[in-house]
Design a protein around this motif. Structure first.
Motif, short mmCIF file in Angstrom:
data_model
loop_
_atom_site.label_atom_id
_atom_site.label_comp_id
_atom_site.label_asym_id
_atom_site.label_seq_id
_atom_site.Cartn_x
_atom_site.Cartn_y
_atom_site.Cartn_z
N ASN B 2 -0.20 -4.43 14.55
CA ASN B 2 0.20 -5.10 13.30
C ASN B 2 -0.62 -6.36 13.07
O ASN B 2 -1.12 -6.97 14.02
CB ASN B 2 1.69 -5.48 13.36
CG ASN B 2 2.58 -4.26 13.17
OD1 ASN B 2 2.13 -3.23 12.65
ND2 ASN B 2 3.82 -4.38 13.60
N ASP B 27 4.82 -13.35 13.49
CA ASP B 27 4.29 -11.98 13.63
C ASP B 27 4.02 -11.66 15.09
O ASP B 27 4.06 -10.51 15.49
CB ASP B 27 2.98 -11.84 12.85
CG ASP B 27 3.21 -11.90 11.35
OD1 ASP B 27 4.28 -11.45 10.90
OD2 ASP B 27 2.33 -12.41 10.64
N SER B 233 -0.96 -14.98 3.73
CA SER B 233 -0.57 -13.91 2.81
C SER B 233 -1.18 -14.25 1.45
O SER B 233 -1.26 -15.42 1.10
CB SER B 233 0.95 -13.85 2.65
OG SER B 233 1.57 -13.67 3.90
N SER B 277 -9.27 -5.61 -1.70
CA SER B 277 -8.75 -5.90 -0.36
C SER B 277 -7.48 -6.75 -0.44
O SER B 277 -6.52 -6.55 0.32
CB SER B 277 -9.85 -6.58 0.45
OG SER B 277 -9.33 -7.45 1.39
N ALA B 280 -4.69 -4.43 -1.53
CA ALA B 280 -4.32 -3.53 -0.43
C ALA B 280 -3.48 -4.28 0.61
O ALA B 280 -2.49 -3.75 1.13
CB ALA B 280 -5.57 -2.94 0.21
N PHE B 281 -3.88 -5.51 0.91
CA PHE B 281 -3.14 -6.30 1.90
C PHE B 281 -1.73 -6.61 1.39
O PHE B 281 -0.76 -6.52 2.15
CB PHE B 281 -3.92 -7.59 2.19
CG PHE B 281 -3.32 -8.43 3.27
CD1 PHE B 281 -3.15 -7.94 4.55
CD2 PHE B 281 -2.93 -9.74 3.02
CE1 PHE B 281 -2.60 -8.72 5.57
CE2 PHE B 281 -2.38 -10.53 4.02
CZ PHE B 281 -2.21 -10.02 5.30
N ASP B 283 -0.01 -4.85 -0.71
CA ASP B 283 0.77 -3.60 -0.66
C ASP B 283 1.23 -3.34 0.78
O ASP B 283 2.37 -2.93 1.01
CB ASP B 283 -0.09 -2.41 -1.15
CG ASP B 283 -0.33 -2.50 -2.67
OD1 ASP B 283 0.36 -3.30 -3.34
OD2 ASP B 283 -1.20 -1.77 -3.17
N ARG B 284 0.35 -3.59 1.73
CA ARG B 284 0.67 -3.36 3.14
C ARG B 284 1.82 -4.29 3.60
O ARG B 284 2.74 -3.87 4.28
CB ARG B 284 -0.59 -3.64 3.96
CG ARG B 284 -0.52 -3.19 5.39
CD ARG B 284 -1.89 -3.26 6.06
NE ARG B 284 -1.74 -3.13 7.50
CZ ARG B 284 -2.76 -3.21 8.35
NH1 ARG B 284 -3.99 -3.39 7.91
NH2 ARG B 284 -2.56 -3.09 9.65
N LEU B 285 1.72 -5.57 3.19
CA LEU B 285 2.79 -6.52 3.52
C LEU B 285 4.12 -6.07 2.91
O LEU B 285 5.16 -6.11 3.56
CB LEU B 285 2.45 -7.92 2.99
CG LEU B 285 1.57 -8.82 3.84
CD1 LEU B 285 1.40 -10.16 3.14
CD2 LEU B 285 2.15 -9.03 5.24
N ALA B 287 5.06 -3.12 2.12
CA ALA B 287 5.54 -1.90 2.76
C ALA B 287 6.28 -2.20 4.08
O ALA B 287 7.18 -1.46 4.48
CB ALA B 287 4.38 -0.95 3.01
N THR B 288 5.88 -3.28 4.77
CA THR B 288 6.48 -3.57 6.07
C THR B 288 7.71 -4.46 5.95
O THR B 288 8.33 -4.81 6.94
CB THR B 288 5.47 -4.26 7.02
OG1 THR B 288 5.06 -5.49 6.42
CG2 THR B 288 4.27 -3.37 7.27
#
Lengths: 289, 289, 289
Positions: B2, B27, B233, B277, B280-281, B283-285, B287-288
């Motif tokens: 992660n 994290d 972020s 990028s 995408a980052f 979206d990834r954050l 999602a988690t």
């Protein structure tokens, strides 16, 4: 190769912008098949290359004329090289060079193309990725290279950082690139300024580059060409001051002094050489006008 | 592994502080057997490791859990590794890595430990000495490494310099470390800020790190975790701007334009990729969460 | 070798200025056969070396005494080395070192000269060109080297850049040089300030160098020696603060704390070691007074 102060790009798929090269005083013009031309237009742009190059030559374009191909790992590369070498150019710009193994075949292709060209062909390589910066010292020594440019925007995208006005985030990479180029005896061309309405930013960024040892700069539009030509030519006051410094230093040397005070500075070997270099550059510029 | 934005340390000999990990949104948490734990307490701290790790796991600690062992040349190393691998951790932090020959046996020990662990174990290495900076490029490519962190305080102590707010004294070392990590495809974690009451300094230092390409930062206390998570972020305004840039760029591409002007900037390949990028980052954050 | 905070140059062809060494408190004096002495005077200056060195020794010069020879590629080198080693010096300063192959024979010549000298001879090498910076790490490890100095004016002349007050244009080269020297366990001496009337500039530049890890600085005149000695000695307030930090840290360690807050800073390994190093340096300075 002639000195490049201004290094102007325009998209290969926009003939109207390419024709405007004739009215611009850039030292080096680049017809861009890479980022400037969208995927869907690349093939047509390649096909149109010989005609637009022929037109520019016939109209007596002043300055060098290069074609930027796509990066070494791109599926477009072969077709780009074929199209570029079929046109009457001074060489190719290869972006995002990273590994010797990729660059050497391109240098060999240029050696072959040289057989069919009356001009002295060369490669200008782009250091604009992490691998490029890491390998810059050896990449700069590849045969046929005449210059490296540093691509700050691509580099910072590759390392996933952010750009600032001060540019500390690229100082290491920008310093390593100019060192690699100059140590290899080739030219060094400084990063683009994408803030195209901000003239002060271009001037400040250009001054940083000149201080670091860059001899020219990427230009994205005609106004930047004017500024680059000015930034990378010695100012009249510098030339005049350099001539006085040389005279004072020679006079002191006759009296047995190797170091003198000149306008508040202790002057010996390096400052004298720098003054001599400024005067020589000014004379060279004057001779080519 | 992660993504690590916040990388929080607490001493291995202070169970009360370790238990507070459960209330902090870092994290990655690090139980520190090195500088945080005095010599006389290291053995007891090692003995207490399995229990405190078991407690944190049982209470469903969110975030990665690492143990920082002592440096490769330390007499404590073997006992530290044995204790660490006996606990249910995500990996080890190895400070002051300097030479391949020292790091590779540790990487092998981790490969062995992996056989007995359900988690994917990895090493986070500390570049915090002159030898570490010199060898950073090859150290970063050792198997099992998932991240490098840069230790400015240790580095400047090793070279006998002094720290400043601007940080020019570590710019070379900090730039080389992030380049080594990112070029090897692993994460890069930025230096600590020891001025623990000075939030502005943490934010400014974090922004420098983010600009250079770091994706996270050392935290010495919970408040720094909040700031690190925010700093690393993308801001809502960045995400929104990036989406607009992508849309404008796609529309232009359909009309045959590879480069467009967008809010005062010339946008082509690199700026478009950076916007993609960021989205995408984000979206990834999301999602988690 | 003794620590060099102030590294003062004077031309070899000016005996009056060399005799003034006796009234100046520099840690290391350099009789300069290179830039300071014009071509036409070099031979006479060499011939005069033994006498002026003998005079300075007889008058009990305090501080180290070196001779700067011309650069490794110079036709003067052999004669310079012969003259230097015939005098009662502590070693030679070799400017513009670039390649191992050039430096190693000079190091061997010094090993030979050592047989005939009661003093421990050593070489101080100048990193002041692009090749020197590129090869700095390996040059620093040559036997008999006791220090490297960084020559910013020569470096920027070699790369054809320009000097600024902030010095970002040499930050990469200056950082690499201090790293090369300190990692090899030898001393690092910072760049000259040619603006000899500008004391603030000397102080600011010296602080930059000290932050980077340099332990001393080139001096072009006596006033700069005073400033260098002050800049590269710990201030009384630093020493006093370091002693308090060490005491607080030791007390905390007895209570099981490896990291403490001290005057707003989180203090553990590196800050403690730095404080210990400042106190040790102060004790060493006091002992040699």
């Amino acid at each position: 190769m002639n000195l490049i102060r201004s290094f102007l790009f325009a998209p290969a798929n926009q003939p109207d912008r390419l024709k405007k090269f004739l009215r611009i005083a850039a030292d080096c013009f680049v017809i861009d098949l890479e980022d400037g031309t969208p995927e869907a237009e690349k093939e047509a742009a390649r096909a149109a290359l010989p005609e637009i190059v022929a037109y520019l030559r016939q109209e007596s374009l002043k300055g060098l004329l290069f074609v930027r191909v796509n990066e070494p790992r791109s599926p477009h590369l072969k077709a780009d090289l074929r199209a570029a070498f079929a046109a009457d150019i001074d060489g190719i710009v290869v972006p995002k060079i990273e590994e010797l193994d990729e660059l050497q075949p391109i240098a060999s292709a240029l050696t072959m193309a040289q057989l069919g060209s009356a001009r002295e062909l060369s490669i200008i390589g782009g250091i604009e990725s992490m691998r490029g910066v890491i390998n810059a010292l050896e990449l700069a020594r590849v045969a046929n290279l005449s210059a490296l440019y540093f691509g700050a925007e691509d580099y910072i995208t590759d390392i996933d950082g952010r750009r600032t006005v001060e540019g500390h985030e690229v100082l290491y990479a920008r310093s390593q690139t100019v060192l690699a180029a100059k140590a290899a005896g080739i030219q060094a061309l400084d990063q683009a300024v994408v803030e195209i309405r901000d003239e002060q930013r271009y001037r400040d960024c250009g001054a940083q580059g000149r201080n670091l040892g860059y001899g020219g700069k990427i230009c994205l539009l005609p106004r930047q060409v004017e500024m680059a030509n000015e930034l990378f030519s010695p100012a009249a006051s510098d030339i005049e001051r350099s001539r006085r410094l040389i005279a004072a230093s020679e006079a002191a040397s006759l009296e047995g002094q190797g170091a003198i005070e000149f306008e508040g500075r202790m002057v010996d070997g390096p400052l004298l050489k720098r003054a001599q270099s400024i005067v020589a550059f000014a004379d060279r510029l004057a001779a080519t006008k």
